[in-house]
Scaffold this active site. Sequence first.
Site, PDB file in Angstrom:
ATOM      1  N   ILE A   1     -12.710   1.237   3.512  1.00  0.00           N
ATOM      2  CA  ILE A   1     -12.167  -0.062   3.938  1.00  0.00           C
ATOM      3  C   ILE A   1     -11.100  -0.490   2.948  1.00  0.00           C
ATOM      4  O   ILE A   1     -11.379  -0.661   1.759  1.00  0.00           O
ATOM      5  CB  ILE A   1     -13.277  -1.133   3.999  1.00  0.00           C
ATOM      6  CG1 ILE A   1     -14.406  -0.679   4.930  1.00  0.00           C
ATOM      7  CG2 ILE A   1     -12.704  -2.472   4.451  1.00  0.00           C
ATOM      8  CD1 ILE A   1     -15.643  -1.553   4.851  1.00  0.00           C
ATOM      9  N   THR A   2      -9.882  -0.652   3.416  1.00  0.00           N
ATOM     10  CA  THR A   2      -8.834  -1.133   2.520  1.00  0.00           C
ATOM     11  C   THR A   2      -8.963  -2.648   2.377  1.00  0.00           C
ATOM     12  O   THR A   2      -9.227  -3.356   3.348  1.00  0.00           O
ATOM     13  CB  THR A   2      -7.434  -0.769   3.050  1.00  0.00           C
ATOM     14  OG1 THR A   2      -7.207  -1.424   4.298  1.00  0.00           O
ATOM     15  CG2 THR A   2      -7.291   0.735   3.226  1.00  0.00           C
ATOM     16  N   GLY A   3      -8.802  -3.120   1.156  1.00  0.00           N
ATOM     17  CA  GLY A   3      -8.899  -4.550   0.918  1.00  0.00           C
ATOM     18  C   GLY A   3     -10.284  -5.109   1.120  1.00  0.00           C
ATOM     19  O   GLY A   3     -10.449  -6.182   1.692  1.00  0.00           O
TER      20      GLY A   3
ATOM     21  N   SER B   1     -12.581  -9.017  -0.493  1.00  0.00           N
ATOM     22  CA  SER B   1     -12.727 -10.406  -0.036  1.00  0.00           C
ATOM     23  C   SER B   1     -12.569 -10.461   1.475  1.00  0.00           C
ATOM     24  O   SER B   1     -12.201  -9.475   2.122  1.00  0.00           O
ATOM     25  CB  SER B   1     -11.677 -11.318  -0.701  1.00  0.00           C
ATOM     26  OG  SER B   1     -10.380 -10.986  -0.233  1.00  0.00           O
ATOM     27  N   GLY B   2     -12.866 -11.628   2.033  1.00  0.00           N
ATOM     28  CA  GLY B   2     -12.593 -11.898   3.423  1.00  0.00           C
ATOM     29  C   GLY B   2     -13.276 -10.971   4.409  1.00  0.00           C
ATOM     30  O   GLY B   2     -14.413 -10.529   4.215  1.00  0.00           O
TER      31      GLY B   2
ATOM     32  N   TYR C   1       5.848 -11.389  10.176  1.00  0.00           N
ATOM     33  CA  TYR C   1       4.432 -11.076  10.283  1.00  0.00           C
ATOM     34  C   TYR C   1       4.078 -10.597  11.688  1.00  0.00           C
ATOM     35  O   TYR C   1       3.372  -9.603  11.870  1.00  0.00           O
ATOM     36  CB  TYR C   1       3.619 -12.319   9.928  1.00  0.00           C
ATOM     37  CG  TYR C   1       2.137 -12.198  10.158  1.00  0.00           C
ATOM     38  CD1 TYR C   1       1.326 -11.526   9.259  1.00  0.00           C
ATOM     39  CD2 TYR C   1       1.542 -12.768  11.286  1.00  0.00           C
ATOM     40  CE1 TYR C   1      -0.041 -11.421   9.467  1.00  0.00           C
ATOM     41  CE2 TYR C   1       0.177 -12.661  11.498  1.00  0.00           C
ATOM     42  CZ  TYR C   1      -0.608 -11.990  10.586  1.00  0.00           C
ATOM     43  OH  TYR C   1      -1.957 -11.888  10.801  1.00  0.00           O
TER      44      TYR C   1
END
Length: 323
Positions: A39-41, A44-45, A207
């Site tokens: 899992i990248t990142g 958090s979140g 974005y």
Amino acid sequence: MYVLYTILASLVSFFILKWLKKRRYCTDLKRLDGKTALITGGSSGVGKETAVALATRGARVVIACRDAEKAEKAVREIRLRGRSLNVAHMELDLANMASVRDFCERFLQKEKRLDVLVNNAGEEEEEEEEEDVVAYPMPSVLDWTDDGFSMCFGVNHLGHFLLTNTLLPRLKECTPSRVVTLTCSNYKYQKLDFQDLNYNLLPFFTYSRSKLANIYFTQELARIGEAKGVTAYAVHPGFVQSGWTCHYSFLFRMLMQVVMWMFFVPCELGAQTVVYCAVSEAAAKHNGGYFVDCRPATLRPFARDSGVARKLWEASERLVKLV
């Protein structure tokens, strides 16, 4: 009486809003024992909540993050909440293609399996690691990556494009395997301009284009990988309660905390559709699909153009020097 009616109307409106933002949970109880999820990142979140959910199901979980200190802290929390010691982190900077290549080399040497790849992360802000480079006008959104790409397009799309392609042989070795890429419903507000893929002017449009690129990437990956047992899914996790306001004034942050509490969903709920696409057999029937609230959703017609998806894939291969 006027005051009473106003209070009653406000309460009714409040509960309607709370009901509208209610989300589905992934009810599939499939175990992932013996499987590895990257899992990248994941510090958090939505990324961290996804890591907890997959660790709870028995998977070996590796989170790839730029900030080693935050990642180590997250690993301890994921191990505790996921009731698993089989959680680790590795350093990865998606804004730097050399870092992506170095990460993949280290990962392939260290990890013998890759069953689930979750392309969740984007740029990690100094104060708060976000799921992706967000649509709001934070100072860094319009920056450029180390390789000269716009930050949104370079991190949200190209970084994950190179990562996935480099790890694709391992995914094929561990079939059936899955790639889940986070996108956003904002995709519908923009179309890609192949004369200016590095568009970097207005934050919201920048974005939105990067999120549309995530959808096209998923569709072409599904086409390429299906015969080899690799399926792909694009997920809109909803608008989640995160730390994107960290660069703003105190008063604005307080106001947005109230707004997010009323209208946005907790990260745990935002992660449910990601988990669903990572484990559900029902999701497997919709290879290349776009998912919202643990079910397939309909894309705008222009976002289902296989010709554009293939053209973006070929352009991305040239940009990251895969060809």
